[in-house]
Design a protein around this motif. Sequence first.
Motif, mmCIF file in Angstrom:
data_model
loop_
_atom_site.group_PDB
_atom_site.id
_atom_site.type_symbol
_atom_site.label_atom_id
_atom_site.label_comp_id
_atom_site.label_asym_id
_atom_site.label_seq_id
_atom_site.Cartn_x
_atom_site.Cartn_y
_atom_site.Cartn_z
ATOM 1 N N LYS A 194 -3.502 -4.942 -5.130
ATOM 2 C CA LYS A 194 -2.209 -4.771 -5.780
ATOM 3 C C LYS A 194 -2.340 -5.182 -7.227
ATOM 4 O O LYS A 194 -2.727 -6.300 -7.539
ATOM 5 C CB LYS A 194 -1.142 -5.619 -5.075
ATOM 6 N N ALA A 229 11.609 4.587 1.654
ATOM 7 C CA ALA A 229 10.287 4.278 1.107
ATOM 8 C C ALA A 229 9.625 5.564 0.666
ATOM 9 O O ALA A 229 9.873 6.637 1.239
ATOM 10 C CB ALA A 229 9.420 3.562 2.141
ATOM 11 N N ASP A 263 6.000 2.342 10.300
ATOM 12 C CA ASP A 263 7.428 2.087 10.477
ATOM 13 C C ASP A 263 7.976 2.856 11.686
ATOM 14 O O ASP A 263 7.619 4.020 11.903
ATOM 15 C CB ASP A 263 8.187 2.498 9.212
ATOM 16 N N ALA A 316 0.364 2.950 2.306
ATOM 17 C CA ALA A 316 1.708 3.326 1.855
ATOM 18 C C ALA A 316 2.294 4.349 2.812
ATOM 19 O O ALA A 316 1.569 5.078 3.490
ATOM 20 C CB ALA A 316 1.642 3.900 0.444
ATOM 21 N N GLN A 317 3.638 4.389 2.847
ATOM 22 C CA GLN A 317 4.321 5.354 3.702
ATOM 23 C C GLN A 317 5.659 5.765 3.087
ATOM 24 O O GLN A 317 6.219 5.055 2.250
ATOM 25 C CB GLN A 317 4.528 4.785 5.110
ATOM 26 N N ASP A 365 1.275 -6.921 5.444
ATOM 27 C CA ASP A 365 1.283 -7.183 4.012
ATOM 28 C C ASP A 365 1.203 -5.869 3.249
ATOM 29 O O ASP A 365 1.105 -4.797 3.844
ATOM 30 C CB ASP A 365 0.147 -8.124 3.607
ATOM 31 N N ALA A 366 1.252 -5.967 1.919
ATOM 32 C CA ALA A 366 1.337 -4.775 1.074
ATOM 33 C C ALA A 366 0.137 -3.859 1.208
ATOM 34 O O ALA A 366 0.246 -2.655 0.978
ATOM 35 C CB ALA A 366 1.510 -5.193 -0.386
ATOM 36 N N HIS A 398 -1.836 -3.753 4.064
ATOM 37 C CA HIS A 398 -2.092 -3.460 5.478
ATOM 38 C C HIS A 398 -0.740 -3.333 6.188
ATOM 39 O O HIS A 398 -0.299 -4.238 6.896
ATOM 40 C CB HIS A 398 -2.933 -4.556 6.140
ATOM 41 N N GLN A 399 -0.088 -2.189 5.998
ATOM 42 C CA GLN A 399 1.246 -2.008 6.543
ATOM 43 C C GLN A 399 1.199 -1.599 8.013
ATOM 44 O O GLN A 399 0.195 -1.060 8.491
ATOM 45 C CB GLN A 399 2.014 -0.966 5.732
ATOM 46 N N GLY A 412 -0.892 -4.604 10.479
ATOM 47 C CA GLY A 412 0.113 -4.570 9.425
ATOM 48 C C GLY A 412 0.672 -5.962 9.150
ATOM 49 O O GLY A 412 0.439 -6.915 9.895
ATOM 50 N N ASP A 437 9.980 0.789 -2.051
ATOM 51 C CA ASP A 437 10.932 0.735 -0.938
ATOM 52 C C ASP A 437 12.242 0.173 -1.466
ATOM 53 O O ASP A 437 12.253 -0.712 -2.323
ATOM 54 C CB ASP A 437 10.388 -0.105 0.213
#
Length: 254
Positions: free
Chosen positions: A213, A177, A107, A165-166, A100-101, A103-104, A98, A191
């Motif tokens: 993106k 988010a 959380d 995404a999450q 970056d946008a 490769h998260q 994780g 988010d």
Amino acid sequence: MKKKIGFLLLTAALLGACQQGKTNQAAKNTDQTSTKTATSTTTSPSSAASSSETSTSSSKVEKSDVERYASVFEEYRTLLQAVNTGDRSILQTAPSQGGDALHQALDPTIKEMLFRPNTEIFYSFTDLNGDGKNELLLATKNQDRTNTYPFALYYLDGETPALLAQSLVAPVGGGRASFSCYQGGQVLASDWSSGTGEGTSRLLQITSDGAQKLSEQAVQIPGTDLDATFGLDKDKMIDPNSLTWQSLQDYLNQ
């Protein structure tokens, strides 16, 4: 019966006598035929190599979805084992990926969610962009299982699973988010702060070999019409309840 057998033996003897004169010629013909056959069935090195390659190619077996996303299943296996033993130290474990946008990192709020009593996770393999490769969605359901709430979306970056995404709800005053999936593989991920409502939304596109993106906008939630801002058709939003879901715990306990 004895007469019949005797007649058959006599016939065989007469036939053998009639064929005696032809034996040498037949043997000669047989030798010539054998030589031609041996010559015609000899395989050249190039043909043998081609045959070997074809055999190897046809024996190659495609990976299953579970095999493709094995690292994700193992991550949740570890998390759920910690839940079963009450080992909350796993909440402080540094993420393995994780940053970056596209490769998260999972959380900590989602990890915390797993420790809530009677939390069951469901998974669904779904081809969001129609390229023949499935993405992996994880979700929870309400008590009577009539509504589904996806909290994580994984895709294949080449051959490596990555979290795109999450959805999460942190304690009061914390972050929020969410994400929505659209036909064609577009994903709208947002988010924001629960206190101010200020945040960021990103339009992502799942591709045949990863994700990209497309755009990013500052937003106010509630307030901003996200579909209008990013030019999305609400009718093409995928309803999670329309997908096929299976219990992750049931699978891991097999």
